[in-house]
Scaffold this active site. Structure first.
Site: not given
Lengths: 473, 479
Positions: A155, A80, A179
């Site tokens: 996310s 990420k 997330s």
């Protein structure tokens, strides 16, 4: 050459040591796959081609010399964009960090590097991890590999989509309120959020410091376990890290599994039957008030966000707007380069910490957090783990949730474990009949008992095959 | 007829800690010779994902200071964030302590007009300093140097127990002496190691008046001057029937006045909240004791004052010995070496006189003066081996580290005390100066001085002047 699609860490490792595939070929396979499919999925923000191949060559040289290699050596993965990666752009999917190339890497990235894993791409997310659909990225919208009109969740949506689309064997995500787990559930993969403090946050762009957890997104529970044991541990650069005992192999015979009676969909019946069939005792329990937890979460997290984002002022690094005074530099920079959701959370947090509001919001929410921890402790006296669905429904279509409050409700089942700091995982538990999209089972464990949660996930996978279904890209 | 106003003063002092590294990262805590922005790292530049780690050395120095402040050290201490935007605040917040400061309630004693007086310490807490902004004149930009960002500080907050500018000054000097004596701070005031804010109000009743805050002072003298000015200003405002505005004021040295900077209405809302990146620290009693045991041998400044007061030293003389750690060490070593209470005042005279004169032109670090050498020098004067004049002449060499005995034997400076030798010299001078002898005989007693001067010249100052005088008188009368 052997088939390389959807390899687990161990499968890839065996292919490497048996010289059925070289590390370079393995990296090239993922680079090709990204080149071929990512214009549909849009998971990657930056693909690391040259250096990833160079790193693979070193692994191949080692194998050629007959040296032993570690389990993660030559294993390609994605991370990420919250993770600082030395020499590789790190933007947190925000315009304010456009062109930011950090001089050092996050502890987790360093640990993976020294164990030989190869970073092949930085992947998309909601800006600063604010969101549940990855639609808040300042750069692109990532599609759900199972249905490209639907969101991958967020996310860590880029991570979950990348793992589901086989852009790398695993991905690193961050989980502040769900997330890692919610996108894993939406994309039909595994997402594990460890106990708070088990993995160092050093070098990971902060969202809410007392909630943020680093964890793996993988295609099976065993891989999650391997990655966890590589990145966990006390870090002298992060005072909130804890010593974790890697060898705490927990036996999971006859666990008492608490199932919340308020969630009774098909997937919960499936889970109930499966858990009973492998010898666990299922017990109905009453969960702590999740509405209250969500409210507390959306006061405390924005509060910490508002403070953690103050460093993005255009002075030392990142984007700076053209301005004629100091105040204008601040306001224009933050207005131009922060997206709407980031601004919204900044405002909420700033208000809830302000004189006259603090007692009613921040202080009250802290009390709720303390209460919730107590309630979890009580529950864990009655059962070893708690299971719920990861989300109330499968992945939604792009643009389906434009009301921020609707989006916040996405987190209702996941935020409690962040408030309490306990470990939790999402694993595939079937598919929604109407949409044919994956559904996730959420397993929450006692603080520090991460391996119990993982062991149960492994057992469920040994007795099911949902995690082996693949989307058609 | 004007009313009787009582001033009330409370003080916040920022003491820079003498740690090796910064408060929350490994950067060197000394940037004096570093170029701007070279003594920095991802943590003190607040890069994304960087986290603070508390410097154990800073905690230890705070625990030491707590001993000097007669204060309770917290069982549990924690940090808070103070949020504000400014270019020299890299994180956009300062890490400080609001709820659980490391040093709790305490007190110190100060000496004002030969009387001891207690001043309460409300608490003292750890925090970090900001970087340094400069605004070049005539330019359309400002510069920021982050070398200082993250420097460890202790902020000491007093009770409003002081009621005159001199009491405030004495309090500041005493805290300074405690911090430097215990090795908590280098106390380099020029480099801002010791800065303070003064809160002052006046009232003619039992209730406190509205206060103003004089911010960012760094000299004892200006503390006293600014308070005198501000107290007079406040009384004038009240006498003219107006009200004091609660505000921050600065001291303008050139104009010798305080000037308004910011009113309460414009004050920041700092949105304090618990620092989530640093878990609370539990301080075990054994740890606190082990840190404080290291310094329990040290004589605290107030006890030095007690001793000096008995020696009859005035406040200014006390300040020198209390304020200068090195000078005070020399005093105690000399005192032990000389082992004669009657001579202690003489040690003090050397240290507050000639030694200070030397120090005004030299750097303290060049001094190799030891208490033992100073004691030797004084003993040589006392037993008549050298004159005080000679002693003053060779003092620079003593400071340079030479032994007084060696200096006088090398330079042949031993005082002439042999009567017959001096008598011979006097007789020779008498013979050459019949007119002066006649003057003396005719009643001009001052003429004797001429002979003494001649003796000293002939002996190059080595004759014991007392002895020379007595012998001159004796021999003149025999003429």
């Amino acid at each position: 050459m052997a088939t390389l699609e959807y390899l687990s860490i161990k499968q890839a490792h065996d292919l490497l040591i048996n010289k059925q595939v070289s590390a370079k070929e393995l990296v090239q396979y993922y680079l090709d796959r990204i080149a071929k499919y990512d214009d549909k999925i849009n998971a990657c923000l930056f693909v690391r081609k040259k250096n990833a191949l160079k790193q693979a060559e070193k692994v191949d040289a080692k194998i050629a010399r007959g040296e032993e290699i570690g389990l993660l050596e030559g294993i390609p993965y994605t991370a990420k964009d919250m993770f600082l990666t030395a020499g590789v752009p790190t933007t947190a999917a925000s315009k304010i960090l456009r062109n930011f190339i950090p001089p050092h890497s996050a502890t987790a990235i360093n640990k993976l590097k020294s164990s030989g894993a190869i970073l092949i791409a930085k992947v998309n997310q909601d800006e600063f991890a604010h969101g549940g659909s990855t639609e808040n990225s300042a750069y692109k919208k990532t599609a759900n590999p199972w249905n490209k009109n639907h969101v991958p969740g967020g996310s860590s949506g880029g991570s979950a989509a990348a793992v589901a689309a086989d852009f790398g064997i695993f991905s690193l995500g961050t989980d502040t309120g769900g997330s890692i787990r919610q996108p894993a559930s939406y994309c039909g993969v595994i997402g594990f959020k460890p106990t708070y403090g088990r993995v160092s946050r050093y070098g990971v762009v902060a969202m809410a410091s007392s909630f943020d957890c680093i964890g793996p997104i993988t295609r099976n529970a065993e891989d999650a376990e391997i990655v966890l044991h590589t990145i966990e541990g006390k870090d002298s650069m992060d005072s909130t890290t804890i010593e974790s005992n890697s060898s705490d192999e927990n036996t999971i015979e006859n666990l008492t599994v608490g199932i919340a009676k308020e969630y009774d969909g098909d997937s919960m019946q499936t889970a109930n039957d499966l858990l009973t069939s492998v010898g666990h005792t299922v017990k109905e329990i009453e969960l702590p008030d999740s509405e209250l937890a969500l409210a507390a979460y959306y006061v405390l997290v924005p509060s910490e966000i508002s403070s953690n984002l103050e460093r993005y002022d255009g002075i030392r690094y990142g984007a700076r707007a053209k301005a004629t005074s100091l105040n204008e530099t601040y306001t224009k920079t933050r207005d131009e380069f922060f997206g709407p959701e980031v601004k919204r959370r900044n405002m909420i947090g700033t208000y809830s910490l302000s004189a006259g509001y603090y007692d009613a919001y921040y202080e009250k929410a802290m009390q709720v957090r303390t209460l919730l921890c107590k309630q979890f402790n009580e529950l864990f006296k009655m059962c070893d783990v708690i299971v719920t669905p990861t989300t109330l429904s499968p992945a939604f279509a792009f643009g389906a949730k434009t009301d921020p409050l609707q989006m916040y409700k996405e987190d209702i089942l996941t935020v409690s474990s962040n408030l309490a700091g306990v470990p939790a995982i999402s694993i595939p538990i079937g598919f929604d009949e109407a949409t044919k999209l994956p559904l996730g089972l959420h397993i929450i464990g006692r603080q520090g008992e991460d391996t119990t949660v993982l062991a149960l996930a492994k057992q469920i996978q040994a007795n099911s095959d949902w995690h082996q279904r693949r989307p058609k890209l | 007829m004007s009313k009787q106003y009582t001033p009330t003063i409370g003080i916040e002092i920022h003491v820079q800690l003498a740690t090796k590294s910064k408060m929350f990262c490994g950067c060197d805590n000394n940037s004096r010779s570093a170029k701007p922005n070279t003594n920095v790292c991802p943590v003190c530049l607040a890069f994304p994902g960087s986290l603070p780690v508390v410097n154990k050395g800073a905690v230890e120095l705070a625990i030491r200071l707590g001993y000097g402040l007669n204060a309770k050290i917290a069982d549990t201490t924690s940090f808070d964030r103070k949020n504000y935007f400014y270019p020299d605040s890299p994180k956009g917040y300062q890490i400080t302590q609001m709820r659980e400061p490391i040093i709790g309630e305490g007190h110190i004693e100060i000496l004002v007009d030969n009387e001891f007086k207690k001043v309460g310490i409300h608490h003292a807490h750890l925090e970090e300093d900001a970087g340094k902004s400069t605004h070049p004149a005539g330019k359309d930009y400002s510069l920021v140097d982050f070398n200082r960002a993250g420097t460890p500080l202790v902020e000491i907050v007093s009770e409003p127990d002081m009621h005159s500018p001199v009491e405030a000054k004495r309090y500041l000097q005493e805290i300074y002496a405690i911090a430097t004596t215990l090795g908590v701070s280098d106390g380099d005031m020029e480099h801002g190691n010791f800065k303070f804010d003064l809160n002052v109000s006046v009232s003619d009743t039992d209730e406190l008046g509205t206060r103003t805050e004089l911010k960012n002072l760094n000299s004892f003298r200006n503390a006293e001057r600014s308070l005198k000015y501000e107290i007079a200003r406040q009384i004038e405002v009240l006498e003219s029937g107006e009200k004091i505005i609660q505000e921050t004021r600065g001291w303008n040295d050139a104009k010798s006045q305080t000037v308004s900077q910011r009113s309460k209405e414009e004050a920041n809302d700092y949105r304090y909240f618990p620092e989530p990146d640093i878990p609370p620290i539990n301080l075990r009693e054994e740890f606190i004791n082990s840190v404080q045991d290291e310094i329990k041998q040290t004589v605290l400044p107030i006890n030095v004052r007690r001793e000096l007061l008995q020696l009859g030293l005035n406040a200014d003389e006390q300040d020198i010995l209390v304020g200068q750690v090195q000078t005070r060490t020399i005093f105690y070593d000399a005192k032990n070496s000389i082992a004669n209470p009657k001579l202690e005042k003489k040690i003090v005279n050397w240290l507050v006189g000639d030694y200070q004169a030397w120090k005004s032109e030299h750097s303290e670090s060049d001094s190799k003066l030891t208490g033992e050498h100073l004691a030797d020098l004084i003993k040589l004067i006392e037993d008549g081996s050298i004159s005080s004049k000679t002693a003053k002449e060779i003092f620079t060499d003593v400071i340079a580290g030479q032994k007084p005995n060696e200096i006088i034997s090398q330079k042949g400076l031993t005082q002439m005390s042999d009567d017959s030798e001096i008598e011979n010299i006097i007789l020779a001078i008498i013979e050459k100066n019949p007119q002066a002898v006649a003057d003396y005989k005719s009643g001009n007693e001052k003429a004797a001085g001429f002979f003494v001067g001649q003796v000293m010249a002939a002996t190059k100052g080595q004759a014991n002047p007392g002895k020379a005088n007595a012998l001159v008188l004796k021999l003149l009368q025999e003429q």
